[in-house]
Design an enzyme around this catalytic site. Structure first.
Site, PDB file in Angstrom:
ATOM      1  N   LYS A  63      -9.789  -3.062  -4.119  1.00 40.64           N
ATOM      2  CA  LYS A  63     -10.372  -1.744  -4.358  1.00 40.64           C
ATOM      3  C   LYS A  63      -9.274  -0.715  -4.582  1.00 40.64           C
ATOM      4  CE  LYS A  63     -13.025  -2.763  -0.580  1.00 40.64           C
ATOM      5  NZ  LYS A  63     -13.920  -2.641   0.562  1.00 40.64           N
ATOM      6  N   LYS A 103       0.828  -1.219   0.000  1.00 45.35           N
ATOM      7  CA  LYS A 103       0.000   0.000   0.000  1.00 45.35           C
ATOM      8  C   LYS A 103       0.856   1.260   0.000  1.00 45.35           C
ATOM      9  CE  LYS A 103      -4.414  -1.654   1.581  1.00 45.35           C
ATOM     10  NZ  LYS A 103      -5.538  -1.474   2.474  1.00 45.35           N
ATOM     11  N   LYS A 130      -3.929  -9.437  -6.598  1.00 43.92           N
ATOM     12  CA  LYS A 130      -5.246  -9.777  -6.041  1.00 43.92           C
ATOM     13  C   LYS A 130      -6.302  -8.743  -6.440  1.00 43.92           C
ATOM     14  CE  LYS A 130      -5.217  -7.530  -1.532  1.00 43.92           C
ATOM     15  NZ  LYS A 130      -5.625  -7.535  -0.161  1.00 43.92           N
TER      16      LYS A 130
HETATM   17  P1  AMP Z   1     -10.819  -5.191   2.933  1.00 42.92           P
HETATM   18  O1  AMP Z   1     -11.658  -4.754   1.807  1.00 42.92           O
HETATM   19  O2  AMP Z   1      -9.329  -5.075   2.629  1.00 42.92           O
HETATM   20  O3  AMP Z   1     -11.223  -4.613   4.230  1.00 42.92           O
HETATM   21  O4  AMP Z   1     -11.053  -6.777   3.061  1.00 42.92           O
HETATM   22  C1  AMP Z   1     -12.230  -7.324   3.602  1.00 42.92           C
HETATM   23  C2  AMP Z   1     -12.149  -8.829   3.565  1.00 42.92           C
HETATM   24  O5  AMP Z   1     -12.108  -9.291   2.217  1.00 42.92           O
HETATM   25  C3  AMP Z   1     -10.891  -9.419   4.231  1.00 42.92           C
HETATM   26  O6  AMP Z   1     -11.254 -10.572   4.950  1.00 42.92           O
HETATM   27  C4  AMP Z   1      -9.994  -9.772   3.094  1.00 42.92           C
HETATM   28  O7  AMP Z   1      -9.161 -10.871   3.417  1.00 42.92           O
HETATM   29  C5  AMP Z   1     -11.009 -10.168   2.015  1.00 42.92           C
HETATM   30  N1  AMP Z   1     -10.457  -9.934   0.682  1.00 42.92           N
HETATM   31  C6  AMP Z   1     -10.168  -8.727   0.130  1.00 42.92           C
HETATM   32  N2  AMP Z   1      -9.687  -8.879  -1.122  1.00 42.92           N
HETATM   33  C7  AMP Z   1      -9.655 -10.215  -1.373  1.00 42.92           C
HETATM   34  C8  AMP Z   1      -9.288 -11.012  -2.508  1.00 42.92           C
HETATM   35  N3  AMP Z   1      -8.843 -10.466  -3.614  1.00 42.92           N
HETATM   36  N4  AMP Z   1      -9.417 -12.365  -2.401  1.00 42.92           N
HETATM   37  C9  AMP Z   1      -9.885 -12.927  -1.272  1.00 42.92           C
HETATM   38  N5  AMP Z   1     -10.267 -12.236  -0.177  1.00 42.92           N
HETATM   39  C10 AMP Z   1     -10.153 -10.899  -0.213  1.00 42.92           C
END
Ligand code: AMP
Length: 336
Positions: free
Chosen positions: A202, A112, A199
């Protein structure tokens, strides 16, 4: 008192929910609610760790909460992190149980901060971004969670959480914190369809994530333009095709999955056919969620009040932990 095992997970209010969030974590949140005592947070303190727009933060917080309810999360299990300020208090305490060296090794911080540098010439990398995993450890341990359903991208942070818990327990001479374990979904890592080497995320930009609530046409377009082969020789299935198969399986299209898998083995797989089935699967799921979301939109005020009430209820657990932690660490306490 419930004897069910505890689950904690969280999501950031940074824009819409994408299929990486959904298949990687949130789908599991919904399933686990029947069996476990679940607490799910929308972590707005975390969202401040990257450059952000204050006007949008609250709007995004409510929006992701409505999205979570639309995909099946129970309102009573939801809370807003900043309505439970004990998370920030415990995070400070944990900062003192976590080394600078450990935090410097976190790949999310490296990724990041790199993204910030690429986006702006005057990149601002906050200390909040550096301390993000400590606040995450507080999110989890404050509820003494046994399991944490997250995507595979969070593995390193969970390891750090266990380290902090261990160091804390050792220092206070008591096995106070449970060492939480991760629970992965069948698709622990969803890749970007535009670049299957990274991956789905957002923060990586528009083309690197597919919004669960996007228009049907947009979902179809994004899948149609998914990268399959990069032209480079690879052993076995390419990352792009593998990702499309994962999405197909996760969207519940088991028959199409089996059939196309056989085609792949026979060497008769047409990428256009695979893409059409994936798009069908995602569009089908999205349609159900969008219908539910439309109903939620009609009842916003009531739902907001319910979430405020559930946050207050969940806060009581957090307060109890912080009171005990202060007792154990020698800090001043109400009982002092
Ligand atoms: P965040 O949007 O970073 O707060 O992530 C929220 C949840 O989504 C967390 O449990 C992450 O591990 C999961 N997550 C986010 N991006 C991915 C992805 N590309 N593949 C699998 N899980 C994801």
């Amino acid at each position: 008192m419930t004897s069910k095992k505890r689950i904690l997970s969280a999501i950031q209010p940074t824009g819409d929910m994408h299929f990486g969030n959904y298949f990687g974590a949130v789908q599991n949140w919904v399933r686990l609610q029947e069996q476990y005592d679940c607490v799910y947070g929308v972590v707005d303190y975390h969202a401040m760790s990257m450059p952000y727009n204050p006007k949008k933060l609250r709007e995004n917080t409510w929006s992701i909460l409505f999205n979570l309810i639309a995909v099946g999360v129970d309102v009573d299990n939801l809370f807003i992190q900043s309505l439970v300020p004990e998370h920030a208090e415990l995070s400070w305490i944990f900062n003192c149980f976590c080394s600078y060296g450990q935090l410097s090794r976190m790949t999310q911080f490296k990724d990041k901060s790199q993204q910030s540098k690429e986006k702006a010439t005057d990149a601002f990398i906050s200390a909040g971004l550096f301390g993000y995993p400590v606040l995450q450890a507080a999110d989890i341990l404050i509820y003494r969670a046994d399991y944490v359903p997250v995507g595979k991208d969070q593995e390193q942070h969970l390891e750090l959480t266990r380290n902090i818990a261990e160091r804390f327990n050792k220092q206070v001479g008591k096995d106070y914190f449970v060492l939480p374990e991760t629970l992965y979904t069948e698709v622990p890592k969803v890749m970007s369809t535009a670049d299957p080497a990274r991956k789905m995320s957002k923060s990586a930009g528009e083309k690197h994530h597919i919004n669960v609530f996007a228009d049907e046409a947009r979902i179809r377009k994004q899948i149609k333009s998914a990268v399959t082969d990069t032209g480079q020789a690879t052993e076995g299935m390419s990352a792009g095709v593998e990702n499309l198969f994962s999405l197909l399986g996760a969207s519940g299209k088991k028959e199409a999955y089996e059939y196309l898998r056989t085609c792949y083995q026979n060497g008769t797989l047409k990428y256009s056919e695979l893409k059409a089935e994936v798009a069908e699967g995602l569009v089908g799921l999205s349609a159900v969620f969008k219908d539910r979301k439309a109903a939620i939109e009609q009842d916003k005020k009531n739902i907001k009040n319910q979430i405020k009430a559930s946050s207050a209820q969940i806060r009581k657990r957090a307060q109890e932990t912080v009171k005990e932690v202060k007792e154990l660490t020698g800090l001043a306490n109400v009982r002092f």
